[in-house]
Design an enzyme around this catalytic site. Structure first.
Site, short mmCIF file in Angstrom:
data_model
loop_
_atom_site.label_atom_id
_atom_site.label_comp_id
_atom_site.label_asym_id
_atom_site.label_seq_id
_atom_site.Cartn_x
_atom_site.Cartn_y
_atom_site.Cartn_z
N TYR A 59 79.71 31.05 33.89
CA TYR A 59 81.13 31.19 34.21
C TYR A 59 81.31 31.26 35.72
O TYR A 59 81.04 32.28 36.34
CB TYR A 59 81.72 32.45 33.56
CG TYR A 59 81.68 32.47 32.05
CD1 TYR A 59 81.56 31.31 31.31
CD2 TYR A 59 81.78 33.68 31.35
CE1 TYR A 59 81.52 31.35 29.92
CE2 TYR A 59 81.75 33.73 29.98
CZ TYR A 59 81.62 32.56 29.26
OH TYR A 59 81.58 32.61 27.89
N GLY A 212 93.19 31.73 19.58
CA GLY A 212 93.36 30.29 19.61
C GLY A 212 93.62 29.78 21.01
O GLY A 212 94.47 28.92 21.23
#
Length: 321
Positions: A59, A212
């Site tokens: 990341y 989501g």
């Protein structure tokens, strides 16, 4: 916050964790990073009982581990259950960066030391294989992961996006404490085989992108709502035609939330928590407001009828990636 454990033998944590990736990687990359606010959000999470903090070396790369390390200075490390990952590396030049798997044992051995340096800690509580490398037998990669436990550099080790076969092969070498994979009201593939196996074996399941990728909160009603340089602009579910069809899913979540006096995010997270023991969602956020909102999901009690309505939601249009 209510607590659980990371699997049947892992450490105690809040029933909700914090995914730290978005604080420095992937989402709304055109906007400047606000590390000061992110440090504050991480520490607020600990105050709220959200003790499982999830990051990874890729990341940034590396920026997110460094950020989490700064947030845990000054006595905060003892309050956290710190999780990071190895096994993905960034390759390519500017504008062409992509990630590839690297499960070579020598990569694992070198990476744990670099992660610990960036995190400012002598160990991580959970060291996870980010992806299984198709070119390296998982037994070899997992053996190197197990070495980090024997050396005291990691307390437990876990897998990410792994099949039941991968889990079983890893178990033949060393216990698997957790499996991290995308799961939400619009991503349920793992519920057919991997989740039941994890529950049978007492392995924790850590759903990432449990909202989501923000869609289930109701924030996005058009492709144009996505920030520039946001990776979701490349995902099929967020393309205009698919997104328009998928709005029915977010609409039902919002309807149930309004009926309960809750937010859509709280309902979506509460549905995951209700799926069984050792399921610890790790939603990401960069703001104090959304962190507090997410934390409220631990207090949401979904009825049998609510759960049935959510279970009946249709499959979304478009693939995950």
């Amino acid at each position: 916050m209510r607590t659980t454990t990371v699997g049947s033998k892992g450490p105690e944590v809040g029933v909700l964790g914090l995914g730290c990736m978005g604080m420095s990687f992937a989402y709304d990359m055109a906007a400047p990073r606000d590390d000061k606010t992110s440090v504050s959000v991480i520490r607020q999470a600990l105050d709220l009982g959200i003790t499982l903090l999830d990051t990874a070396d890729v990341y940034g790369p590396y920026l997110n581990e460094e950020l989490v390390g700064r947030a845990l200075r000054g006595g905060h490390r003892e309050r956290a259950v710190l999780a990071t990952k190895v096994g993905l590396v960034s390759v390519g030049g500017p504008g062409e960066v992509r990630t590839v798997s690297d499960g070579r044992p020598e990569h694992v051995r070198a990476s744990i030391d670099e992660s610990l340096r960036r995190l400012g800690s002598d160990h991580v509580d959970l060291y996870q294989l980010h992806r299984v490398d198709p070119d390296v037998p998982i037994e070899e990669t997992w053996g190197a992961m197990a070495e980090t436990v024997a050396a005291g550099k990691a307390r437990y080790i876990g897998l990410s996006e792994a099949s039941v076969d991968h889990i079983k092969r890893a178990q033949s070498v060393h216990p698997v404490t957790s499996v991290q994979s995308e799961m939400s009201l619009w991503t349920r593939e793992w519920m057919t085989d991997v989740l039941p196996y994890c529950q049978e074996q007492g392995i924790a399941f850590l759903p990432f992108s449990p909202l989501g990728k923000g869609f289930l909160t109701g924030r996005f009603t058009s492709f144009d709502d996505l920030p520039e340089d946001d990776f979701r602009r490349r995902l099929s579910r967020f393309q205009q035609a698919a997104l328009r069809a998928n709005l029915a899913i977010a609409g039902k979540v919002r309807e149930i939330a309004e009926r309960m006096g809750a937010t859509p995010a709280q309902v979506a997270l509460a549905w995951l928590i209700a799926q069984g023991p050792y399921i610890i969602p790790i939603p990401g956020t960069k703001t104090s407001k959304y962190l507090a909102d997410n934390a409220g999901s631990a207090d949401i009690e979904l009825s049998t009828e609510d759960l049935a309505e959510l279970d009946a939601l249709p499959t979304p249009q478009g693939g995950r990636y």
